[in-house]
Design a protein around this motif. Sequence first.
Motif, PDB file in Angstrom:
ATOM      1  N   SER A 134      15.908  40.595 -21.563  1.00  9.42           N
ATOM      2  CA  SER A 134      15.411  39.676 -20.543  1.00  9.42           C
ATOM      3  C   SER A 134      15.844  38.240 -20.817  1.00  9.42           C
ATOM      4  CB  SER A 134      13.887  39.765 -20.479  1.00  9.42           C
ATOM      5  OG  SER A 134      13.361  38.794 -19.598  1.00  9.42           O
ATOM      6  N   SER A 135      15.840  37.835 -22.077  1.00  9.05           N
ATOM      7  CA  SER A 135      16.221  36.462 -22.427  1.00  9.05           C
ATOM      8  C   SER A 135      17.699  36.197 -22.102  1.00  9.05           C
ATOM      9  CB  SER A 135      15.953  36.203 -23.910  1.00  9.05           C
ATOM     10  OG  SER A 135      16.660  37.143 -24.715  1.00  9.05           O
ATOM     11  N   GLU A 154      17.983  35.813 -18.379  1.00  2.13           N
ATOM     12  CA  GLU A 154      17.450  34.507 -17.984  1.00  2.13           C
ATOM     13  C   GLU A 154      18.468  33.400 -18.255  1.00  2.13           C
ATOM     14  OE1 GLU A 154      13.482  31.715 -18.738  1.00  2.13           O
ATOM     15  OE2 GLU A 154      13.800  33.571 -19.897  1.00  2.13           O
ATOM     16  N   TYR A 159      17.670  36.833 -12.161  1.00  2.00           N
ATOM     17  CA  TYR A 159      16.235  36.639 -12.386  1.00  2.00           C
ATOM     18  C   TYR A 159      15.460  37.903 -12.015  1.00  2.00           C
ATOM     19  CZ  TYR A 159      16.496  31.624 -13.374  1.00  2.00           C
ATOM     20  OH  TYR A 159      16.750  30.394 -13.957  1.00  2.00           O
ATOM     21  N   GLN A 163      16.495  40.995 -12.194  1.00  2.00           N
ATOM     22  CA  GLN A 163      16.683  41.979 -13.265  1.00  2.00           C
ATOM     23  C   GLN A 163      15.800  41.638 -14.468  1.00  2.00           C
ATOM     24  OE1 GLN A 163      20.893  42.908 -14.142  1.00  2.00           O
ATOM     25  NE2 GLN A 163      21.409  41.933 -12.199  1.00  2.00           N
ATOM     26  N   ALA A 164      15.701  40.355 -14.771  1.00  2.00           N
ATOM     27  CA  ALA A 164      14.850  39.940 -15.892  1.00  2.00           C
ATOM     28  C   ALA A 164      13.380  40.221 -15.601  1.00  2.00           C
ATOM     29  CB  ALA A 164      15.065  38.452 -16.171  1.00  2.00           C
ATOM     30  N   ASP A 195      12.253  42.617 -13.720  1.00  2.00           N
ATOM     31  CA  ASP A 195      12.031  44.060 -13.852  1.00  2.00           C
ATOM     32  C   ASP A 195      11.714  44.437 -15.292  1.00  2.00           C
ATOM     33  OD1 ASP A 195      12.467  44.479 -11.182  1.00  2.00           O
ATOM     34  OD2 ASP A 195      14.596  44.950 -11.409  1.00  2.00           O
ATOM     35  N   ILE A 196      12.297  43.703 -16.239  1.00  2.00           N
ATOM     36  CA  ILE A 196      12.055  43.978 -17.660  1.00  2.00           C
ATOM     37  C   ILE A 196      10.749  43.340 -18.126  1.00  2.00           C
ATOM     38  CG2 ILE A 196      12.957  43.657 -19.997  1.00  2.00           C
ATOM     39  CD1 ILE A 196      15.779  43.632 -18.786  1.00  2.00           C
ATOM     40  N   CYS A 197      10.501  42.097 -17.681  1.00  2.00           N
ATOM     41  CA  CYS A 197       9.283  41.365 -18.076  1.00  2.00           C
ATOM     42  C   CYS A 197       8.537  40.911 -16.830  1.00  2.00           C
ATOM     43  CB  CYS A 197       9.647  40.164 -18.941  1.00  2.00           C
ATOM     44  SG  CYS A 197      10.380  40.584 -20.530  1.00  2.00           S
ATOM     45  N   ASN A 202       6.137  37.601 -16.862  1.00  2.00           N
ATOM     46  CA  ASN A 202       6.660  36.293 -17.281  1.00  2.00           C
ATOM     47  C   ASN A 202       6.629  35.339 -16.091  1.00  2.00           C
ATOM     48  OD1 ASN A 202       8.181  34.062 -18.100  1.00  2.00           O
ATOM     49  ND2 ASN A 202       9.546  35.304 -19.372  1.00  2.00           N
ATOM     50  N   LEU A 245       9.779  33.156 -15.068  1.00  2.00           N
ATOM     51  CA  LEU A 245      10.868  33.799 -14.332  1.00  2.00           C
ATOM     52  C   LEU A 245      10.646  33.692 -12.821  1.00  2.00           C
ATOM     53  CD1 LEU A 245      11.422  37.038 -16.474  1.00  2.00           C
ATOM     54  CD2 LEU A 245      12.884  35.005 -16.376  1.00  2.00           C
TER      55      LEU A 245
END
Length: 364
Positions: free
Chosen positions: A3-4, A7, A26, A28-29, A31-33, A36, A39
Amino acid sequence: MASSDLESKAKEAFIDDHFELAVSLYSQAIDICPDNADLYIDRAQAYIKLNSFTDAVADANKAIELDPKLAKAYLRKGSACFKLDEYQTAKAALETGAALAPGDSRFTNLIKECELKIAEESGDVSERSPGVAHQPEPVTSGEAVNPTEPPSVQAVTTAAKPKYRHAYFQKPEEVVVEIFAKCVPPSSIKVAFGEQILSVHIEIPDEEAYHFQPRLFAKIVPAKCKYEVLATKVEIRLAKAEPIHWTSLEFTKETAVTQKINVSTAGQAQRPAYPSSKPKQVDWDKLEAQVKKEEKEEKLDGEAGLNKFFAEIYQGADEDTRRAMQKSFLESNGTVLSTNWKEVGKGKVEGSPPDGMEMKKWEY
């Protein structure tokens, strides 16, 4: 990819003005976190750059839900609501953010702009900031306009005719908007609701996209709003925040006097005809009847017309007739459609292919 990392790539894409790529990264990130809040805040900023203001408001609200103390989330919401002409909502969000970030001039500047717009809408021009002159809107067309020429010879821009027509009628508790778009796949339609905004986007491959984003006459309850895609139209139901009579679908700067609708007495009539704010009144009963008549008399060719005909028979039939239609159609492999249950109920319905054709049993 972590995720990082996503980002970081999204921030780089945003800096390079690749806003669509930034939104994708963003997303896709997220979806992982999904928890957050930062985001959502950053994706809201990318949405604002793409003029997708309702999406930006949704992201800002999600960030606020995850962390109510993030001042930047209120800044994003205020900025997007301002672009949607929801000045009261924008001001409330900005004031909350300003309390969390004292001294941040971005909040104070935007709050002043909201107050100016609210004053303009209410007709109180005296609330303009002293010493600030009202500047005319800049010319946005490609041709320059000579200010010395009389208005009659200056360039005039006419609004393009919308791709789909729309109409609306209302009840004490809701407003129903109908967009007459025939045979549009549900996947091509995107509908979003704001506190006083309806956003409809229809995009079909190889066709011109349709956008309809009015600022509504009054506030609605987004969580209670819904829509349905039908064969001949998109039907949108807007839940009113207050049971008041809307004199138009869209907000106007003209002063409108609204009255509370007596829900108990309104329910006695099946569909009251609501008076229009214009001199000529509109009979909404007549308009709805006309729309239904158009749908009923719509001419469809080939299989589509046949399916519509059978659907109308099935819809108005009794239970025995429906059972007969279902049983005969299934048992005959689609070659027989009978409405006589006394005959169909006696036994299996054999297939009856058209003349010159032979029925064969498929082996799986």
